[in-house]
Design a protein around this motif. Structure first.
Motif, short mmCIF file in Angstrom:
data_model
loop_
_atom_site.label_atom_id
_atom_site.label_comp_id
_atom_site.label_asym_id
_atom_site.label_seq_id
_atom_site.Cartn_x
_atom_site.Cartn_y
_atom_site.Cartn_z
N ASN A 130 -21.05 14.95 59.00
CA ASN A 130 -21.94 16.00 59.49
C ASN A 130 -22.18 17.04 58.38
OD1 ASN A 130 -19.72 17.79 59.66
ND2 ASN A 130 -19.17 16.87 61.62
N ILE A 131 -23.07 17.95 58.65
CA ILE A 131 -23.51 18.87 57.59
C ILE A 131 -22.41 19.84 57.18
CG2 ILE A 131 -24.56 20.58 59.17
CD1 ILE A 131 -26.89 20.60 56.92
N GLY A 134 -31.67 12.29 62.75
CA GLY A 134 -30.30 11.96 62.35
C GLY A 134 -29.32 12.91 63.02
N GLY A 135 -28.95 12.59 64.26
CA GLY A 135 -28.12 13.52 65.04
C GLY A 135 -26.63 13.28 64.90
N PHE A 188 -23.59 6.94 68.95
CA PHE A 188 -23.51 8.30 68.38
C PHE A 188 -24.25 9.28 69.30
CE2 PHE A 188 -23.42 6.60 63.73
CZ PHE A 188 -22.20 6.00 63.98
N SER A 226 -24.65 19.17 64.00
CA SER A 226 -25.77 20.02 63.60
C SER A 226 -26.62 20.41 64.80
CB SER A 226 -26.63 19.33 62.53
OG SER A 226 -27.04 18.05 62.93
N GLY A 279 -33.36 6.58 69.10
CA GLY A 279 -34.41 5.82 68.43
C GLY A 279 -34.43 6.15 66.95
N THR A 280 -35.26 5.44 66.21
CA THR A 280 -35.43 5.80 64.80
C THR A 280 -36.21 7.11 64.73
OG1 THR A 280 -37.54 4.68 64.60
CG2 THR A 280 -35.56 3.35 64.13
N PHE A 334 -35.68 19.12 60.53
CA PHE A 334 -34.46 18.91 59.73
C PHE A 334 -34.30 17.41 59.51
CE2 PHE A 334 -29.62 18.52 60.11
CZ PHE A 334 -29.41 18.73 58.75
N GLU A 350 -34.80 17.48 64.78
CA GLU A 350 -33.79 16.95 63.85
C GLU A 350 -33.89 15.43 63.84
OE1 GLU A 350 -29.43 18.13 63.92
OE2 GLU A 350 -29.35 16.42 65.26
N HIS A 392 -31.40 11.79 58.14
CA HIS A 392 -31.18 10.43 58.65
C HIS A 392 -31.22 9.44 57.49
CE1 HIS A 392 -35.45 10.99 58.42
NE2 HIS A 392 -35.80 9.92 59.11
N HIS A 393 -31.97 8.37 57.63
CA HIS A 393 -32.11 7.33 56.62
C HIS A 393 -32.88 7.91 55.43
CE1 HIS A 393 -34.32 3.46 55.45
NE2 HIS A 393 -33.06 3.26 55.12
N SER A 395 -28.48 5.44 66.61
CA SER A 395 -27.37 4.74 67.25
C SER A 395 -27.15 5.25 68.68
CB SER A 395 -26.08 4.94 66.44
OG SER A 395 -24.94 4.79 67.27
N PHE A 429 -18.65 4.09 59.33
CA PHE A 429 -19.02 3.96 60.73
C PHE A 429 -18.26 2.77 61.33
CE2 PHE A 429 -23.03 5.18 58.52
CZ PHE A 429 -23.27 6.39 59.15
C1 SAM Z 1 -25.68 12.19 57.96
S1 SAM Z 1 -25.71 11.66 59.60
C2 SAM Z 1 -26.40 13.05 60.45
C3 SAM Z 1 -25.46 14.21 60.53
C4 SAM Z 1 -25.89 15.28 61.52
N1 SAM Z 1 -27.23 15.76 61.25
C5 SAM Z 1 -24.93 16.45 61.46
O1 SAM Z 1 -25.02 17.23 60.50
O2 SAM Z 1 -24.10 16.59 62.35
C6 SAM Z 1 -27.03 10.52 59.60
C7 SAM Z 1 -27.35 9.93 60.97
O3 SAM Z 1 -28.64 9.32 60.90
C8 SAM Z 1 -28.65 8.19 61.73
N2 SAM Z 1 -29.77 7.34 61.30
C9 SAM Z 1 -29.82 6.42 60.29
N3 SAM Z 1 -31.06 5.93 60.17
C10 SAM Z 1 -31.81 6.54 61.09
C11 SAM Z 1 -33.18 6.48 61.44
N4 SAM Z 1 -34.03 5.68 60.79
N5 SAM Z 1 -33.62 7.27 62.43
C12 SAM Z 1 -32.78 8.11 63.09
N6 SAM Z 1 -31.46 8.20 62.82
C13 SAM Z 1 -31.00 7.44 61.82
C14 SAM Z 1 -27.27 7.58 61.55
O4 SAM Z 1 -26.95 6.75 62.64
C15 SAM Z 1 -26.39 8.83 61.43
O5 SAM Z 1 -25.88 9.17 62.69
#
Ligand code: SAM
Length: 262
Positions: free
Chosen positions: A66-67, A91-92, A122, A97, A144-145, A167, A89, A170-171, A119, A22
């Motif tokens: 991404n996925i 973790g966007g 993102f 996705s 948000g988280t 789905f 979802e 994320h973290h 973020s 990142f």
């Molecule tokens: C693996 S990527 C997601 C990929 C996405 N789902 C796709 O397939 O296109 C993980 C994402 O989760 C976000 N993230 C990390 N911790 C998070 C949290 N606690 N809550 C929400 N998003 C979070 C990161 O910033 C990152 O963009």
């Protein structure tokens, strides 16, 4: 069942560039790549072509987390089969996705796809690409988280009476805590389907242990827990093996809620 072999000509470049995944400008580079695409006008309003452009960026420019196509196809089939009305979802990232699954949800007759992303940068990239894909009315990005997004959407009455599909992407240590939060809020019920990514890379034994545990095991474990879920919910869970966009083998956990044990 074994996944079909990965076509290595479709592999993304490495995710890690000089020790970074990142914060190296690749999201802005992705936007510039897509918006300067020679076929941009034909891509407008076409979710498949926007995902293809993101895939092409990942293959030719810089890797993205991404996925990807292989695991993405498994989840699209599941959406077509389960026909959720609402999908959440966590973790966007840059919206891949959300575009792929938001389109699948809309095709299956569903109403709304919510994509929670921590973020703001993102999330802004995702919102722009979702708009370009013509999915503005079907997909909403929430900054948000996971826990903040769940609470906010629940307070707004957007997720009820229960989720069709969730789905988790994320973290990794937050998967179980955020599922328990959904359970406490009454968002999980008979027929809700949970999909969790990255069950091999990097793996999530806590989450797999939770969704595969019996009600009796969960009730026992809950005794020492501060943040309880709803241990009365019964799940049937299975692992589906597929591939990261890099070609590495990974698995998603697919879990169906069977209802509440008496
Ligand atoms: C693996 S990527 C997601 C990929 C996405 N789902 C796709 O397939 O296109 C993980 C994402 O989760 C976000 N993230 C990390 N911790 C998070 C949290 N606690 N809550 C929400 N998003 C979070 C990161 O910033 C990152 O963009």
């Amino acid at each position: 069942m074994a996944a079909p072999a990965f076509d290595s000509s479709r592999a993304y470049k490495a995710w890690e560039v000089n020790g970074k995944f990142f914060g190296d400008g690749r999201k802005v580079a992705l936007l510039e790549y897509v918006y300067s695409h020679p076929e941009l006008e034909q891509m407008r309003g076409d979710p498949k072509r926007i995902c293809q452009a993101i895939d092409a960026f990942g293959r030719t420019q810089t890797g993205l987390i991404n996925i990807g196509e292989s695991k993405g196809a498994v989840v699209c089939d599941l959406i077509a089969q389960c026909r959720p009305s609402t999908m959440l979802e966590l973790g966007g990232y840059v919206g891949y996705s959300a575009i792929l699954f938001g389109d699948a949800l809309r095709r299956a007759g569903g109403q709304r796809y919510f994509s929670v992303e921590k973020s703001p940068l993102f999330a802004a990239v995702a919102a722009s690409l979702i708009d370009l894909a013509g999915l503005r009315d079907a997909v909403r990005v929430v900054v948000g988280t996971g826990a903040e997004g769940i609470r906010r959407l629940h307070d707004e009455g957007m997720l009820g009476p229960q989720l069709g599909m969730a789905f988790f992407d994320h973290h990794k240590p937050s998967y179980t805590a955020d599922l328990k939060l959904c359970e406490r809020l009454g968002l999980i019920g008979k027929g809700t389907v949970l999909v969790a990514d990255n069950m091999i890379i990097p793996g999530n034994p806590e989450y797999a242990g939770y969704v595969r545990a019996s009600v009796a095991e969960k009730r026992e474990r809950d005794k020492g827990e501060q943040e309880k879920g709803n241990s009365d919910l019964q799940y049937a869970s299975r692992s589906v093996t597929s591939y990261e966009p890099s070609g590495q083998e990974d698995a998603i956990e697919i879990t169906e809620c069977l209802g509440t044990a008496s």
